[in-house]
Design a protein around this motif. Structure first.
Motif, mmCIF file in Angstrom:
data_model
loop_
_atom_site.group_PDB
_atom_site.id
_atom_site.type_symbol
_atom_site.label_atom_id
_atom_site.label_comp_id
_atom_site.label_asym_id
_atom_site.label_seq_id
_atom_site.Cartn_x
_atom_site.Cartn_y
_atom_site.Cartn_z
ATOM 1 N N UNK A 135 0.836 -1.203 0.000
ATOM 2 C CA UNK A 135 0.000 0.000 0.000
ATOM 3 C C UNK A 135 0.865 1.246 0.000
ATOM 4 N N UNK A 136 0.315 2.301 -0.561
ATOM 5 C CA UNK A 136 0.916 3.626 -0.516
ATOM 6 C C UNK A 136 -0.198 4.645 -0.397
ATOM 7 N N UNK A 137 0.137 5.784 0.172
ATOM 8 C CA UNK A 137 -0.809 6.902 0.209
ATOM 9 C C UNK A 137 -0.147 8.107 -0.442
ATOM 10 N N UNK A 138 -0.711 8.525 -1.551
ATOM 11 C CA UNK A 138 -0.202 9.682 -2.268
ATOM 12 C C UNK A 138 -0.943 10.934 -1.818
ATOM 13 N N UNK A 139 -0.222 12.046 -1.828
ATOM 14 C CA UNK A 139 -0.814 13.320 -1.460
ATOM 15 C C UNK A 139 -0.540 14.336 -2.548
ATOM 16 N N UNK A 140 -1.428 15.276 -2.725
ATOM 17 C CA UNK A 140 -1.135 16.387 -3.612
ATOM 18 C C UNK A 140 -1.666 17.674 -3.028
ATOM 19 N N UNK A 141 -0.840 18.685 -3.129
ATOM 20 C CA UNK A 141 -1.171 20.012 -2.656
ATOM 21 C C UNK A 141 -1.503 20.891 -3.849
ATOM 22 N N UNK A 142 -2.648 21.526 -3.779
ATOM 23 C CA UNK A 142 -3.063 22.408 -4.868
ATOM 24 C C UNK A 142 -2.256 23.693 -4.815
ATOM 25 N N UNK A 143 -2.166 24.391 -5.939
ATOM 26 C CA UNK A 143 -1.499 25.703 -5.934
ATOM 27 C C UNK A 143 -2.095 26.598 -4.857
ATOM 28 N N UNK A 144 -1.257 27.317 -4.127
ATOM 29 C CA UNK A 144 -1.739 28.080 -2.967
ATOM 30 C C UNK A 144 -2.870 29.044 -3.272
ATOM 31 N N UNK A 145 -2.865 29.612 -4.446
ATOM 32 C CA UNK A 145 -3.880 30.622 -4.746
ATOM 33 C C UNK A 145 -5.077 30.030 -5.486
ATOM 34 N N UNK A 146 -5.145 28.705 -5.558
ATOM 35 C CA UNK A 146 -6.271 28.052 -6.219
ATOM 36 C C UNK A 146 -7.076 27.280 -5.189
ATOM 37 N N UNK A 147 -8.256 27.716 -4.912
ATOM 38 C CA UNK A 147 -9.121 26.952 -4.018
ATOM 39 C C UNK A 147 -9.728 25.785 -4.765
ATOM 40 N N UNK A 148 -9.601 24.594 -4.203
ATOM 41 C CA UNK A 148 -10.057 23.392 -4.897
ATOM 42 C C UNK A 148 -11.544 23.152 -4.769
ATOM 43 N N UNK A 149 -12.163 23.859 -3.887
ATOM 44 C CA UNK A 149 -13.480 23.477 -3.424
ATOM 45 C C UNK A 149 -14.497 23.298 -4.537
ATOM 46 N N UNK A 150 -14.359 24.041 -5.630
ATOM 47 C CA UNK A 150 -15.362 23.951 -6.684
ATOM 48 C C UNK A 150 -14.949 23.035 -7.829
ATOM 49 N N UNK A 151 -13.759 22.452 -7.748
ATOM 50 C CA UNK A 151 -13.244 21.655 -8.846
ATOM 51 C C UNK A 151 -13.488 20.162 -8.644
ATOM 52 N N UNK A 152 -13.594 19.457 -9.770
ATOM 53 C CA UNK A 152 -13.399 18.013 -9.752
ATOM 54 C C UNK A 152 -11.898 17.771 -9.840
ATOM 55 N N UNK A 153 -11.368 17.053 -8.871
ATOM 56 C CA UNK A 153 -9.932 16.783 -8.801
ATOM 57 C C UNK A 153 -9.694 15.322 -9.170
ATOM 58 N N UNK A 154 -8.640 15.095 -9.904
ATOM 59 C CA UNK A 154 -8.345 13.733 -10.345
ATOM 60 C C UNK A 154 -6.889 13.390 -10.118
ATOM 61 N N UNK A 155 -6.664 12.106 -9.924
ATOM 62 C CA UNK A 155 -5.323 11.540 -9.989
ATOM 63 C C UNK A 155 -5.176 10.902 -11.365
ATOM 64 N N UNK A 156 -4.057 11.222 -11.989
ATOM 65 C CA UNK A 156 -3.713 10.671 -13.289
ATOM 66 C C UNK A 156 -2.436 9.854 -13.118
ATOM 67 N N UNK A 157 -2.195 8.969 -14.053
ATOM 68 C CA UNK A 157 -0.915 8.268 -14.033
ATOM 69 C C UNK A 157 -0.420 8.059 -15.459
ATOM 70 N N UNK A 158 0.893 7.958 -15.554
ATOM 71 C CA UNK A 158 1.518 7.731 -16.849
ATOM 72 C C UNK A 158 2.653 6.749 -16.677
ATOM 73 N N UNK A 159 2.519 5.623 -17.320
ATOM 74 C CA UNK A 159 3.571 4.618 -17.330
ATOM 75 C C UNK A 159 4.458 4.835 -18.555
ATOM 76 N N UNK A 160 5.687 4.357 -18.521
ATOM 77 C CA UNK A 160 6.575 4.534 -19.682
ATOM 78 C C UNK A 160 5.944 4.028 -20.965
ATOM 79 N N UNK A 161 5.963 4.853 -21.999
ATOM 80 C CA UNK A 161 5.436 4.454 -23.288
ATOM 81 C C UNK A 161 3.924 4.525 -23.409
ATOM 82 N N UNK A 162 3.261 5.003 -22.365
ATOM 83 C CA UNK A 162 1.802 5.072 -22.396
ATOM 84 C C UNK A 162 1.342 6.511 -22.183
ATOM 85 N N UNK A 163 0.116 6.773 -22.577
ATOM 86 C CA UNK A 163 -0.451 8.102 -22.387
ATOM 87 C C UNK A 163 -0.894 8.285 -20.943
#
Length: 116
Positions: free
Chosen positions: A17-45
């Motif tokens: 298991x792992x727990x990833x974290x992400x901090x939004x840009x300081x001047x961008x409030x996330x509250x109204x956004x849909x936030x997503x985690x994306x991933x990219x493996x070598x050779x893939x989109x």
């Protein structure tokens, strides 16, 4: 505009298991956004794997459903990805962004390596 800052990646064995974290840009409030985690493996989109709306409705791609959990803390302007029962195919760089993604929000990502 500043990018998201991701952290928490590392090397893990299959089934771990792992727990990833992400901090939004300081001047961008996330509250109204849909936030997503994306991933990219070598050779893939890069593609989203988990998303959470402002109302905290969540969705996952089939490959991670039941193993990954996305969450958010609007007060801290943070989003998280709990990864359980990690599989070799989960190895990738993981990124945060909103949906639809914004070019200037892409950060460095955090790398997840799966090794037995």
């Amino acid at each position: 505009q500043e990018p998201f800052v991701e952290s928490g990646g590392g090397e893990v064995q299959p089934g771990g298991s792992l727990r990833l974290s992400c901090a939004a840009p300081p001047r961008e409030g996330l509250i109204m956004y849909t936030v997503a985690w994306y991933r990219q493996a070598p050779g893939k989109q890069r593609a989203w794997v988990a998303k959470i709306t402002a109302a905290e409705n969540v969705d996952y791609t089939n490959s991670v459903r039941g193993r990954f959990t996305i969450s958010r803390d609007n007060a801290k302007n943070m989003a998280y990805l709990q990864m359980n029962n990690i599989k070799p195919e989960d190895a990738a760089n993981y990124y945060c962004n909103v949906i639809p993604s914004r070019d200037n929000f892409w950060g460095q990502g955090t790398r997840v390596t799966v090794s037995s």
